[in-house]
Design a protein around this motif. Structure first.
Motif, mmCIF file in Angstrom:
data_model
loop_
_atom_site.group_PDB
_atom_site.id
_atom_site.type_symbol
_atom_site.label_atom_id
_atom_site.label_comp_id
_atom_site.label_asym_id
_atom_site.label_seq_id
_atom_site.Cartn_x
_atom_site.Cartn_y
_atom_site.Cartn_z
ATOM 1 N N ASP A 521 -0.932 8.434 10.033
ATOM 2 C CA ASP A 521 -1.991 9.303 9.510
ATOM 3 C C ASP A 521 -1.531 10.138 8.321
ATOM 4 O OD1 ASP A 521 -0.350 10.689 11.479
ATOM 5 O OD2 ASP A 521 -1.693 12.385 11.167
ATOM 6 N N SER A 522 -0.213 10.360 8.168
ATOM 7 C CA SER A 522 0.297 11.139 7.042
ATOM 8 C C SER A 522 0.398 10.238 5.799
ATOM 9 C CB SER A 522 1.674 11.718 7.374
ATOM 10 O OG SER A 522 2.277 12.277 6.228
ATOM 11 N N ARG A 523 -0.295 10.640 4.694
ATOM 12 C CA ARG A 523 -0.326 9.806 3.495
ATOM 13 C C ARG A 523 1.063 9.638 2.897
ATOM 14 N NH1 ARG A 523 -0.269 10.653 -1.765
ATOM 15 N NH2 ARG A 523 -0.289 12.911 -1.457
ATOM 16 N N THR A 524 1.825 10.755 2.796
ATOM 17 C CA THR A 524 3.139 10.670 2.167
ATOM 18 C C THR A 524 4.098 9.831 2.998
ATOM 19 O OG1 THR A 524 3.717 12.772 3.224
ATOM 20 C CG2 THR A 524 2.866 12.863 0.968
ATOM 21 N N VAL A 525 4.058 10.004 4.333
ATOM 22 C CA VAL A 525 4.930 9.200 5.196
ATOM 23 C C VAL A 525 4.522 7.734 5.140
ATOM 24 C CG1 VAL A 525 5.720 8.810 7.557
ATOM 25 C CG2 VAL A 525 5.428 11.144 6.716
ATOM 26 N N ALA A 526 3.205 7.480 5.086
ATOM 27 C CA ALA A 526 2.730 6.099 5.024
ATOM 28 C C ALA A 526 3.201 5.412 3.746
ATOM 29 C CB ALA A 526 1.208 6.061 5.117
ATOM 30 N N VAL A 527 3.123 6.145 2.595
ATOM 31 C CA VAL A 527 3.595 5.567 1.332
ATOM 32 C C VAL A 527 5.082 5.245 1.413
ATOM 33 C CG1 VAL A 527 4.009 6.078 -1.108
ATOM 34 C CG2 VAL A 527 1.805 6.663 -0.057
ATOM 35 N N PHE A 528 5.868 6.184 1.989
ATOM 36 C CA PHE A 528 7.313 5.965 2.127
ATOM 37 C C PHE A 528 7.609 4.766 3.021
ATOM 38 C CE2 PHE A 528 10.805 6.860 5.155
ATOM 39 C CZ PHE A 528 11.879 6.649 4.307
ATOM 40 N N ALA A 529 6.945 4.731 4.189
ATOM 41 C CA ALA A 529 7.209 3.650 5.140
ATOM 42 C C ALA A 529 6.786 2.304 4.571
ATOM 43 C CB ALA A 529 6.477 3.927 6.455
ATOM 44 N N GLN A 530 5.635 2.260 3.908
ATOM 45 C CA GLN A 530 5.166 1.001 3.346
ATOM 46 C C GLN A 530 6.120 0.515 2.260
ATOM 47 O OE1 GLN A 530 1.011 0.917 2.479
ATOM 48 N NE2 GLN A 530 1.065 -1.076 1.479
ATOM 49 N N SER A 531 6.646 1.470 1.450
ATOM 50 C CA SER A 531 7.597 1.087 0.411
ATOM 51 C C SER A 531 8.859 0.481 1.016
ATOM 52 C CB SER A 531 7.948 2.302 -0.452
ATOM 53 O OG SER A 531 6.795 2.806 -1.108
ATOM 54 N N LEU A 532 9.367 1.118 2.118
ATOM 55 C CA LEU A 532 10.554 0.587 2.782
ATOM 56 C C LEU A 532 10.301 -0.808 3.317
ATOM 57 C CD1 LEU A 532 12.160 3.458 4.927
ATOM 58 C CD2 LEU A 532 13.033 2.435 2.839
ATOM 59 N N LEU A 533 9.159 -0.986 3.965
ATOM 60 C CA LEU A 533 8.848 -2.274 4.576
ATOM 61 C C LEU A 533 8.689 -3.363 3.519
ATOM 62 C CD1 LEU A 533 6.337 -0.992 7.282
ATOM 63 C CD2 LEU A 533 8.575 -2.004 7.728
ATOM 64 N N GLU A 534 7.989 -3.025 2.438
ATOM 65 C CA GLU A 534 7.806 -4.023 1.390
ATOM 66 C C GLU A 534 9.124 -4.350 0.699
ATOM 67 O OE1 GLU A 534 4.788 -2.232 -0.970
ATOM 68 O OE2 GLU A 534 3.125 -3.022 0.265
ATOM 69 N N ASP A 535 10.010 -3.342 0.604
ATOM 70 C CA ASP A 535 11.325 -3.591 0.027
ATOM 71 C C ASP A 535 12.140 -4.542 0.904
ATOM 72 O OD1 ASP A 535 13.371 -2.944 -2.028
ATOM 73 O OD2 ASP A 535 14.437 -2.076 -0.303
ATOM 74 N N MET A 536 11.836 -4.554 2.206
ATOM 75 C CA MET A 536 12.512 -5.484 3.115
ATOM 76 C C MET A 536 11.901 -6.877 3.057
ATOM 77 S SD MET A 536 12.675 -3.117 6.539
ATOM 78 C CE MET A 536 13.063 -1.380 6.444
ATOM 79 N N GLY A 537 10.796 -7.026 2.334
ATOM 80 C CA GLY A 537 10.143 -8.329 2.249
ATOM 81 C C GLY A 537 9.018 -8.498 3.242
ATOM 82 N N CYS A 538 8.544 -7.378 3.848
ATOM 83 C CA CYS A 538 7.470 -7.460 4.844
ATOM 84 C C CYS A 538 6.102 -7.434 4.153
ATOM 85 C CB CYS A 538 7.549 -6.299 5.832
ATOM 86 S SG CYS A 538 9.064 -6.258 6.799
ATOM 87 N N GLU A 539 5.109 -8.037 4.814
ATOM 88 C CA GLU A 539 3.711 -7.929 4.390
ATOM 89 C C GLU A 539 3.074 -6.828 5.226
ATOM 90 O OE1 GLU A 539 1.893 -11.714 4.859
ATOM 91 O OE2 GLU A 539 3.433 -12.775 3.702
#
Length: 635
Positions: A521-539
């Motif tokens: 639900d937190s926008r800033t945490v979501a942006v951070f987490a999504q960036s980490l996941l995408e950097d790992m090659g996740c969809e």
């Protein structure tokens, strides 16, 4: 020679028995008299033989002809047994049992009688004493008005009832006898089958004890302390139960009032200490924020070299880790830190930490290990346990001014709290004064100077011990050192082959192309987490709440490989979402994350893996891979 004719045997019989053997002719005249006991030896044989034994009867029985009636009965029925008051030779009376048997010859003709007479005074007195004691016991039972004492049949039906039961529960004996014991239980307990469970446990274990709510005849509830004892016959079969119930409502309310008072006092103390605690925490956090903000501002400088940029980035990362440790300490002190307990061998933990302790404490501190033999396993969070040992060792080095001996000892102990394992950490430092020792577990208290720490170390350890079901104790003597003792309950299961420490080797990479449903639900945490996941090659598909996540699970045609959700969210929480996903898609892996969750701290959702915030890339990747592997093996 017959054994009874042996003089030594006769002497022994005389010491333990009190009888005589006799023979009579058809007219009831004694033809043989053999006294065995000392009591009967006072009767001269020549004054007994040749006379009827009627002389041993009381005057009243002689007048009624009882002796001759006994002979007629023996002649008619073949045997006569009777007990009554008889006269001894010296004129005193004694309770005596006489047995007379009809004697016949080889042709079957009645030729006389043989018999035995023995003093039964002791048995009679014992029986009277037993009867008197039973009467006294019944009087006592009926006189106990503060205890409900009654008996139950094997099926739980009341068979007797004392006055105390009538006073406490309200039923008279006539009303209670024949009713089932379940009538005293609440309706909810009867629906759960609790009365039958109590009897079954008493039947298996021999006894049962509990404290709970019971119902009086008028419907009023009262707090009761109940004991149930199984009663067996000589063959070991249960013939019923004895039950004692005590009304402890007043004591219960007093305990509750005392607990409420203590809680109010504790809250008052916490409020009083909050100001002092805030100063220490604010000092440390402001230092951390200074580093973060300063490094971030410097990174805005376009002229910084790559080396300087890397240095400031590393400073931010390290400072964030220190801030995470500080919040973890606060949660541990408050006993709100979600722990991940595992079966742990304390000896193995100490062995594995030895090199770390040597490097941390320096060469002037000797480390003495005293591992207990056949040490029981415990259940504890290995990371928190290692932190406790490390913090205690650092405190010990401070107390020893950098030089001395640190002793780590373990042993199995037993006591009022059951089977425990004790880890003792002792130093040879300056010790702690008694007036200071009482405050060492307080979160704001520290003997260190300003800027040297918050004083949360021991309070964190205290919270960890309590949250793990154990306790922390400290002993110290000025000039002789200090001992910190951690007591943890023995684990029920046997220790596995693992040492209790997690594998801290290389990070596991999550497979590239992994489809992740990110719920945050937190926008800033979501942006951070999504960036980490995408950097790992996740969809990655992001849902802002649990409700959106359920819709995404239904709408996504290709599905997801894992759900990665925050716990604390408005509306549907992460724990609720995980439960719904588990029901709808039981094979879909679920990983939860939280900075702090009251529900998780209480142990809710323990069947799901939880990743503490803040997390870093390597930790997230490893946890995602472990979760997916675990679900894959279970599927």
């Amino acid at each position: 020679m017959a054994l009874i004719d042996d003089p030594q045997v006769s002497e022994l019989l005389g010491e333990i028995s009190d009888f005589a053997i006799f023979a009579l002719d058809l007219d009831g005249v004694c033809t043989a008299w053999t006294p065995i006991s000392r009591s009967y030896q006072v009767a001269p044989v020549d004054e007994v033989v040749g006379y009827p034994l009627e002389k041993f009867y009381t005057a009243e029985d002689r007048e009624s002809g009882l002796y001759w009636e006994n002979l007629k009965t023996a002649a008619r029925e073949g045997r006569l047994d009777s007990v009554g008051l008889r006269e001894r030779w010296d004129g005193s009376e004694a309770w005596t049992r006489i047995s007379i048997v009809k004697k016949v010859d080889s042709a079957g003709d009645h030729v006389g009688y043989v018999g035995i007479v023995y003093d039964e005074t002791r048995q009679h007195d014992a029986a009277r004493a037993l009867h008197a004691s039973e009467e006294a016991f019944q009087t006592l039972i009926q006189g106990l008005h503060d205890h409900a004492i009654f008996m139950l049949s094997p099926e739980g039906y009341i068979t007797n009832w004392n006055a105390g039961a009538e006073r406490i529960i309200g039923y008279t004996a006539e009303e209670a006898i024949g009713q089932h014991m379940s009538v005293f239980h609440t309706e909810a307990e009867r629906e759960r089958g609790m009365p039958d469970q109590i009897l079954e446990q008493a039947r298996i274990a021999g006894r049962y004890f509990e404290e709970g709510w019971r119902v009086r005849r008028d419907g009023e509830r009262f707090r009761a302390e109940s004991h149930v004892q199984a009663i067996h016959d000589e063959g070991g079969s249960i013939i019923g139960f004895g039950k004692i119930t005590r009304d402890i409502t007043e004591q219960y309310e007093a305990r509750r009032h005392l607990a409420a008072t203590e809680e109010a006092l504790n809250q008052s103390e916490k409020l009083r200490s909050l100001g002092e605690l805030t100063g220490g925490i604010a000092h440390d956090f402001n230092n951390l924020l200074t580093v973060v903000r300063g490094s971030a501002e410097l990174l805005k400088n376009q002229t910084l070299s790559d080396e300087a940029k890397a240095r400031h980035i590393n400073a931010i990362v390290e400072t964030a880790d220190r801030a995470s440790e500080l919040t973890g300490q606060l949660l541990s002190f408050a006993r709100r830190q979600p722990l991940q307990p595992k079966r742990v061998d304390l000896n193995a933990v100490i062995l594995d930490m030895t090199e770390l302790l040597k490097r941390t404490l320096g060469g002037e501190v000797s480390i003495l290990k005293m591992p207990g033999a056949d040490l029981w396993p415990v259940r504890a969070d290995p990371t928190q346990l290692e932190n406790l040992i490390l913090n205690a060792a650092i405190n010990a080095r401070f107390a020893m001014e950098g030089a001395g001996t640190l002793t780590l000892a373990t042993q199995n102990v037993g006591g009022p709290n059951g089977e425990e394992v004790c880890l003792s950490i002792s130093d040879t430092g300056v010790g702690i004064a008694p007036e200071i020792l009482d405050h060492v577990f307080e979160p704001f208290f520290t003997t260190k100077g300003p800027g040297e720490g918050t004083g949360l170390g021991l309070s964190q350890a205290y919270g960890f011990a309590a949250q793990s079901g154990g306790r922390l104790e400290i002993r110290s003597e000025v000039g002789r050192g200090t001992t910190l003792s951690l007591h943890l309950p023995r684990a029920e299961a046997e220790l596995a082959s693992s040492t209790g420490r997690e594998d801290k080797g290389a990070d596991l990479d999550v497979p590239r192309g992994t489809r992740v449903l990110l719920v945050e639900d937190s926008r800033t945490v979501a942006v951070f987490a999504q960036s980490l996941l995408e950097d790992m090659g996740c969809e990655v598909v992001h849902a802002k709440c649990g409700e959106e996540a359920l819709i995404a699970l239904d709408d996504e045609p290709s599905g997801f490989d894992i759900v990665f959700s925050d716990i604390v969210m408005p509306g549907l929480s992460g724990l609720d979402l995980a439960a719904k996903v588990r029901c709808q898609k039981p094979t879909l892996p679920i990983l939860l994350a939280t900075g702090y969750s009251e529900a998780a701290a209480r142990g809710e959702g323990s069947e799901f893996p939880i990743l503490p915030k803040p997390y870093k890339r390597g930790t997230l990747s490893t946890k995602l891979r472990e979760t997916m592997d675990t679900f894959s093996k279970a599927a």
